[in-house]
Design a protein around this motif. Structure first.
Motif, short mmCIF file in Angstrom:
data_model
loop_
_atom_site.label_atom_id
_atom_site.label_comp_id
_atom_site.label_asym_id
_atom_site.label_seq_id
_atom_site.Cartn_x
_atom_site.Cartn_y
_atom_site.Cartn_z
N MET A 40 101.93 -77.45 -11.47
CA MET A 40 102.14 -76.09 -10.99
C MET A 40 103.61 -75.73 -11.09
N LYS A 41 103.86 -74.46 -11.30
CA LYS A 41 105.23 -73.95 -11.38
C LYS A 41 105.46 -73.02 -10.20
N LEU A 42 106.55 -73.27 -9.46
CA LEU A 42 106.86 -72.49 -8.26
C LEU A 42 107.76 -71.31 -8.63
N THR A 77 108.71 -77.57 -11.13
CA THR A 77 107.30 -77.90 -11.31
C THR A 77 106.87 -78.96 -10.30
N ALA A 127 102.58 -70.10 -6.65
CA ALA A 127 102.49 -71.34 -7.43
C ALA A 127 101.48 -71.10 -8.54
#
Length: 248
Positions: free
Chosen positions: A242-244, A234, A156
């Motif tokens: 956060m970007k997964l 996101t 993440a």
């Protein structure tokens, strides 16, 4: 059609939300446009974002330094929710505010509860089999400790907020997002101490669950209780995004 907006996560206008009109292209440029970026790396007429053939599309207008979508140089490309657009020193993330199916959360929770305990710690399996306490359910045990599925790499990346730039690598299948605690500790004061949990059962079986946070949890710009995630989505908590990224 989903309402959409671009959230600027880095650059001179960091934090700005830019609504996307559905009846005309949004023009991004240095000297003119709906979104003006005073950046020498941005062309006068740099980029258009529009709704076309049932999807959001980014089109570079022959800019000098180009447009990146998810790290790739593009001419024209369809955008998925959570797509990251880079223009000069500005990075933007696409958010969609769609109506969630009324039973989506129930479906997601039901799937999580019915999953086999394949990746539980051995000690927990022994305790579960040997315990005479019938009040403990598989879902309770899963919530305590879930093994990361074999071959899966998950991270993440915080792309907006006080912890922007930090990358949190999953070492287990369930990770807690919280203020200064958990596997994803954030310093954002608007994040609750135990804010949300991400549960990863497989590359296509990932769930995000709010833990009764004060300010809510957002999936691709939508406030959710429980929802299913995909790689590239996101997660918004407080003022942090956060970007997964999940791969194997």
């Amino acid at each position: 059609m989903a309402r959409a907006f671009l959230k600027i996560v880095s650059g001179a206008k960091e934090g700005l939300n830019v609504p996307l009109p559905d009846d005309a292209p949004l023009l991004v440029g240095r000297n003119k446009g709906d979104l003006v970026l005073e950046d020498a790396m941005v062309s006068s007429r740099h980029l258009q974002v529009m709704f076309k053939d049932g999807a959001w599309v980014a089109r570079d207008l022959g800019s000098t330094n180009g447009t990146l979508v998810d790290g790739r140089l593009i001419r024209e490309v369809q955008l998925r929710p959570g797509a990251e657009i880079t223009v000069g020193s500005t990075r933007m993330v696409l958010f969609l505010a769609t109506e969630e199916e009324p039973d989506d959360g129930a479906k997601a929770r039901g799937l999580a509860n019915q999953l086999e305990l394949a990746w539980l710690l051995d000690e927990e399996l022994v305790e579960l089999k040997g315990s005479g306490d019938r009040t403990t359910s598989p879902a309770d045990v899963i919530g305590q400790d879930l093994r990361l599925p074999p071959g899966i790499i998950a991270v993440a990346e915080c792309v907006a907020g006080q912890d922007a730039g930090k990358v949190f690598r999953f070492t287990r299948g369930n990770v807690t997002v919280g203020r200064n605690m958990g596997e994803i500790p954030l310093s954002d004061p608007e994040v609750s101490r135990r804010h949300a949990v991400i549960e990863l059962f497989g590359r296509e079986m990932i769930f995000l669950r709010d833990l009764g946070s004060t300010n809510g949890t957002f999936h691709n710009g939508r406030k959710v209780g429980v929802t299913r995630l995909r790689s590239g989505d996101t997660i918004g908590v407080g003022k942090s995004v956060m970007k997964l990224n999940v791969k194997r």
